[in-house]
Design a protein around this motif. Structure first.
Motif, PDB file in Angstrom:
ATOM      1  N   UNK A 209       0.861  -1.195   0.000  1.00  0.00           N
ATOM      2  CA  UNK A 209       0.000   0.000   0.000  1.00  0.00           C
ATOM      3  C   UNK A 209       0.893   1.240   0.000  1.00  0.00           C
ATOM      4  N   UNK A 210       0.329   2.359  -0.452  1.00  0.00           N
ATOM      5  CA  UNK A 210       1.041   3.633  -0.373  1.00  0.00           C
ATOM      6  C   UNK A 210       0.791   4.176   1.034  1.00  0.00           C
ATOM      7  N   UNK A 211       1.841   4.325   1.828  1.00  0.00           N
ATOM      8  CA  UNK A 211       1.610   4.669   3.241  1.00  0.00           C
ATOM      9  C   UNK A 211       2.853   5.274   3.869  1.00  0.00           C
ATOM     10  N   UNK A 212       2.642   5.969   4.970  1.00  0.00           N
ATOM     11  CA  UNK A 212       3.745   6.526   5.751  1.00  0.00           C
ATOM     12  C   UNK A 212       3.466   7.957   6.165  1.00  0.00           C
ATOM     13  N   UNK A 239      -8.412   6.556   1.686  1.00  0.00           N
ATOM     14  CA  UNK A 239      -7.301   7.208   2.383  1.00  0.00           C
ATOM     15  C   UNK A 239      -7.609   7.412   3.871  1.00  0.00           C
ATOM     16  N   UNK A 240      -6.826   6.730   4.711  1.00  0.00           N
ATOM     17  CA  UNK A 240      -6.915   6.922   6.157  1.00  0.00           C
ATOM     18  C   UNK A 240      -5.805   7.866   6.584  1.00  0.00           C
ATOM     19  N   UNK A 276      -3.036   4.864  -7.362  1.00  0.00           N
ATOM     20  CA  UNK A 276      -4.126   5.743  -6.902  1.00  0.00           C
ATOM     21  C   UNK A 276      -3.734   6.413  -5.585  1.00  0.00           C
ATOM     22  N   UNK A 277      -3.032   5.657  -4.766  1.00  0.00           N
ATOM     23  CA  UNK A 277      -2.587   6.200  -3.486  1.00  0.00           C
ATOM     24  C   UNK A 277      -1.606   7.340  -3.682  1.00  0.00           C
ATOM     25  N   UNK A 278      -0.723   7.161  -4.657  1.00  0.00           N
ATOM     26  CA  UNK A 278       0.263   8.222  -4.952  1.00  0.00           C
ATOM     27  C   UNK A 278      -0.464   9.523  -5.284  1.00  0.00           C
ATOM     28  N   UNK A 279      -1.503   9.378  -6.102  1.00  0.00           N
ATOM     29  CA  UNK A 279      -2.284  10.561  -6.490  1.00  0.00           C
ATOM     30  C   UNK A 279      -2.978  11.172  -5.277  1.00  0.00           C
ATOM     31  N   UNK A 280      -3.542  10.295  -4.430  1.00  0.00           N
ATOM     32  CA  UNK A 280      -4.353  10.783  -3.301  1.00  0.00           C
ATOM     33  C   UNK A 280      -3.520  11.574  -2.285  1.00  0.00           C
ATOM     34  N   UNK A 281      -2.234  11.232  -2.143  1.00  0.00           N
ATOM     35  CA  UNK A 281      -1.413  11.913  -1.119  1.00  0.00           C
ATOM     36  C   UNK A 281      -0.497  12.997  -1.703  1.00  0.00           C
TER      37      UNK A 281
END
Ligand SMILES: Cc1cc2nc3c(=O)[nH]c(=O)nc-3n(C[C@H](O)[C@H](O)[C@H](O)COP(=O)(O)OP(=O)(O)OC[C@H]3O[C@@H](n4cnc5c(N)ncnc54)[C@H](O)[C@@H]3O)c2cc1C
Length: 468
Positions: A209-212, A239-240, A276-281
């Motif tokens: 997952x994209x996280x940190x 996104x949490x 998608x995570x990259x875009x969201x953050x």
């Protein structure tokens, strides 16, 4: 002097640990090192039959009962003085059915156990953000975490629970079996029985997952929080986000010159494809001038344990918490003023962002979890080392209380029951539920535990409904 108790529990196959055993001090120690209670015995159960035997034994002798899941509750309700601890810490098995997408989880499992077994199948369910937290206490209070905006609270994923009642009966609670009890278990805490196993619904997550976290200097706090307030109004449910204000932990991935520097972090986890995570953050990472940006493709199971070492077992903790009406400029000013005023470099402030499926997944009265309309909460965490002085303890406790007091005009909609601390918070259980939910919980309590056998917890007083 209390009369000695016979230490043979009839029909019990687990370990019985008393003050005469070498392992007693280790067995009575819990996560919060300030808690120093001396039970008469600790019944470390090997399974459901042991739990029932221990309840029967305690009731026959009129012993106070404390129930230990992961032993993480800051208030220390997992242990008691003089009574019996019914200890589930040896009951940690997790069995996944990948076809049905469910996991059967024993009542003493930790979230790390659940993630370990479910992620082998690329599955997960909403759990806590520290892997050494117990499934038992966390789930029964509601269960918030990185996945909640996408997949609901832990209680929204609970399919059934097997529990031992105050009469030592073994029953099942689900939508079809004892539905009143099933409602109460989903938010009402350990008031209704001892859950020997939970069955949770699972969802495809990760494994990468994209996280940190992204860290900015403490001086940027006002700007970061004002940006964050707008940012979270328009993020996907995947996104949490959790804000942490304090000092930068001394992690190997962070340059040594930044260790323990006061800073605000926004940590994220995107429960969907990495791109998608990259875009969201992206907007978050591009805001201002971060001191360090640790957001990257990460194994979900690693992300789940990434802050474990900032809150280890045995350190000393004192918490204050509240839900916030919103992140107004005035609330942000109070947070920026107080967050860095602790004297211990380990103390911190954590803010969860809700919404998404927490708000949408279930009608307000479908479970006993009372915080579905909350957008943000805050946990003020005084943290110091066991060998630090009493002055440090007093300073951190005073800081947390002062901070909560200053937030008074911005408090709204109660408090998450699992973040309540000890004695000076016991009067806040009603605040956690609100009057209607509390009353309903009290009626279910009167049906399943009329004598309040399970009272060493965030206690709901039994109340028989008045016939009209
Ligand atoms: C470092 C840290 C991080 C946290 N992060 C989160 C988070 O991300 N999300 C979140 O929602 N909460 C979080 N919490 C709060 C957490 O939900 C509570 O501390 C919870 O009580 C922990 O459960 P436990 O089983 O470890 O606790 P314990 O101290 O073992 O249990 C607390 C109470 O729960 C009841 N209980 C426990 N297990 C059972 C069972 N099997 N059957 C019946 N009753 C039981 C008992 O009444 C017991 O007194 C966190 C806490 C800590 C300390």
């Amino acid at each position: 002097m209390t009369a000695p108790v016979t230490m043979q529990i009839p029909g019990f196959h687990g370990d019985v640990i008393t003050p005469h055993h070498d392992g007693y001090d280790e067995a009575r120690a819990i996560w919060n090192g300030t808690v120093d209670r001396h039970p008469r015995l600790i019944a470390r159960c090997s399974g459901t039959a042991d739990v029932a035997a221990a309840v029967r034994f305690a009731r026959d002798r009129d012993l106070e009962i404390a129930v230990r899941g992961g032993g993480h509750n800051v208030a220390g309700t997992a242990v008691c003085d003089d009574g019996i601890v019914i200890d589930l810490s040896a009951m940690r098995a997790v069995t996944v059915d990948p076809a049905e997408r469910t996991a059967l989880v024993q009542g003493g499992a930790l979230w790390g156990d659940v993630d370990h077994e479910t992620q082998v199948h690329g599955l997960a369910t909403t759990g806590g953000i520290v892997s050494h937290t117990g499934v038992g206490g966390l789930s029964l209070g509601g269960g918030i975490g990185w996945l909640m905006r996408k997949h609901g609270l832990a209680v929204d994923n609970l399919v059934e629970a097997s529990l031992v009642t105050a009469d030592a009966d073994i029953i099942r609670a689900s939508a079809n079996d004892h539905p009143d009890l099933f409602w109460a278990l989903r938010g009402g805490g350990g008031n209704f029985g001892i859950v020997s196993s939970f069955r949770f619904r699972l969802h495809p997550v990760g494994p990468t997952v994209m996280a940190g976290p992204v860290f900015w200097a403490a001086e940027d706090t006002t700007d970061v929080l004002r940006f964050y307030r707008e940012f979270v109004t328009d993020v996907p449910d995947e996104l949490g986000n959790v804000v942490r204000l304090g000092t930068i932990p001394p992690w190997p991935a962070v340059s040594e010159k930044l260790h323990f520097r006061p800073a605000i972090a926004v940590a994220s986890c995107y429960a969907g494809p990495v791109e998608d995570g990259e875009r969201a953050v992206r907007a978050l990472r591009e805001f201002g001038t971060p001191l360090v940006d640790l957001v990257q493709p990460t194994l979900y199971v690693d992300h789940q344990s990434s802050i474990d070492d900032t809150v280890p077992h045995g350190w000393h903790y004192y918490w204050k918490s509240t839900n916030l009406v919103d992140l107004s400029d005035e609330a942000i000013a109070v947070i920026a003023d107080h967050a860095y005023a602790a004297s211990s470099p380990r103390s911190c402030v954590v803010m969860f962002h809700f919404g998404g499926s927490v708000a949408d997944r279930a009608p307000r009265d479908a479970t006993a979890y009372a915080g579905r309309d909350v957008a943000h909460n805050i946990v003020i965490e005084g943290i110091w080392l066991p060998d630090e002085s009493g002055e440090r303890a007093a300073a951190e406790t005073a800081w947390a209380r002062r901070f909560l007091e200053a937030l008074q005009p911005h408090r709204g909609g109660g408090v998450y029951v699992n973040f309540l601390d000890s004695d000076d918070d016991s009067s806040r259980v009603r605040e956690a539920y609100g009057e209607d939910t509390y009353r309903r919980l009290a009626e279910v309590k009167a049906k399943y535990d009329p004598e309040n056998v399970f009272h060493i917890n965030k206690n709901i007083q039994p109340r028989t409904p008045v016939a009209i």
